[in-house]
Design a protein around this motif. Structure first.
Motif, PDB file in Angstrom:
ATOM      1  N   TRP A 287      34.695  34.189  35.008  1.00 17.52           N
ATOM      2  CA  TRP A 287      33.703  35.240  34.755  1.00 17.52           C
ATOM      3  C   TRP A 287      34.033  36.565  35.412  1.00 17.52           C
ATOM      4  O   TRP A 287      33.615  37.621  34.919  1.00 17.52           O
ATOM      5  CB  TRP A 287      32.325  34.782  35.238  1.00 17.52           C
ATOM      6  N   LEU A 288      34.756  36.561  36.517  1.00 18.57           N
ATOM      7  CA  LEU A 288      35.001  37.797  37.249  1.00 18.57           C
ATOM      8  C   LEU A 288      36.456  38.240  37.238  1.00 18.57           C
ATOM      9  O   LEU A 288      36.773  39.371  36.858  1.00 18.57           O
ATOM     10  CB  LEU A 288      34.540  37.642  38.708  1.00 18.57           C
ATOM     11  N   ILE A 289      37.331  37.372  37.657  1.00 15.98           N
ATOM     12  CA  ILE A 289      38.715  37.788  37.887  1.00 15.98           C
ATOM     13  C   ILE A 289      39.502  37.924  36.588  1.00 15.98           C
ATOM     14  O   ILE A 289      40.207  38.910  36.404  1.00 15.98           O
ATOM     15  CB  ILE A 289      39.399  36.819  38.868  1.00 15.98           C
ATOM     16  N   ALA A 290      39.380  36.973  35.678  1.00 13.46           N
ATOM     17  CA  ALA A 290      40.145  37.050  34.432  1.00 13.46           C
ATOM     18  C   ALA A 290      39.764  38.276  33.600  1.00 13.46           C
ATOM     19  O   ALA A 290      40.658  39.015  33.157  1.00 13.46           O
ATOM     20  CB  ALA A 290      39.982  35.763  33.631  1.00 13.46           C
TER      21      ALA A 290
ATOM     22  N   LEU B 196      35.721  27.224  32.528  1.00 13.91           N
ATOM     23  CA  LEU B 196      36.355  28.537  32.590  1.00 13.91           C
ATOM     24  C   LEU B 196      35.692  29.532  31.650  1.00 13.91           C
ATOM     25  O   LEU B 196      35.443  30.674  32.026  1.00 13.91           O
ATOM     26  CB  LEU B 196      37.844  28.426  32.258  1.00 13.91           C
ATOM     27  N   VAL B 197      35.360  29.113  30.440  1.00 19.06           N
ATOM     28  CA  VAL B 197      34.754  30.040  29.477  1.00 19.06           C
ATOM     29  C   VAL B 197      33.230  30.033  29.539  1.00 19.06           C
ATOM     30  O   VAL B 197      32.592  30.820  28.848  1.00 19.06           O
ATOM     31  CB  VAL B 197      35.237  29.763  28.037  1.00 19.06           C
ATOM     32  N   GLY B 198      32.637  29.189  30.342  1.00 22.66           N
ATOM     33  CA  GLY B 198      31.193  29.221  30.552  1.00 22.66           C
ATOM     34  C   GLY B 198      30.392  28.336  29.631  1.00 22.66           C
ATOM     35  O   GLY B 198      29.180  28.510  29.516  1.00 22.66           O
ATOM     36  N   ILE B 199      31.014  27.374  28.981  1.00 24.37           N
ATOM     37  CA  ILE B 199      30.271  26.455  28.113  1.00 24.37           C
ATOM     38  C   ILE B 199      29.533  25.422  28.957  1.00 24.37           C
ATOM     39  O   ILE B 199      28.370  25.114  28.706  1.00 24.37           O
ATOM     40  CB  ILE B 199      31.230  25.767  27.114  1.00 24.37           C
TER      41      ILE B 199
END
Length: 107
Positions: free
Chosen positions: A90-93, A67-70
């Motif tokens: 990356w887009l909706i949140a 979710l956070v891109g790790i």
């Protein structure tokens, strides 16, 4: 003088009618609170349900990291679910948070 028959009181509202009336009464609230409850709460609840689903399927640590891109979604066992989670992260949140903040700042 003629006797009047007693009038029965109206029936009590059932649960569905009380929920409907409460939902309709939201329009009396101030605009930011109304917007957050009426527009923001359904989207936030969908996000929470999707996050919980991903947490149960992928694992909680992997879900957070995707979710956070790790972590890359390609490194997980369920590619489609992980890619959708990555796009949500990356887009909706950020768009949702930015929209809420922008609306509240303008008010």
């Amino acid at each position: 003088m003629a006797q009047q028959t007693p009038v029965a009181p109206p029936p009590k509202d059932n649960l569905a009618e009380r929920i409907r009336d409460s939902y309709r009464a939201l329009s009396g609230w101030n605009r930011p609170l109304y917007w957050l409850v009426k527009r923001g709460l359904p989207w936030a609840s969908l996000f929470v349900v999707f996050y919980l689903l991903c947490g149960l399927v992928l694992g909680w640590t992997v879900t957070y990291e995707v979710l956070v891109g790790i972590t890359s979604p390609a490194a997980t066992g369920h590619l489609v679910l992980a890619w959708v989670l990555s796009l949500v992260g990356w887009l909706i949140a950020p768009a949702f948070v930015g929209g809420v903040v922008g609306y509240l700042v303008n008010r």
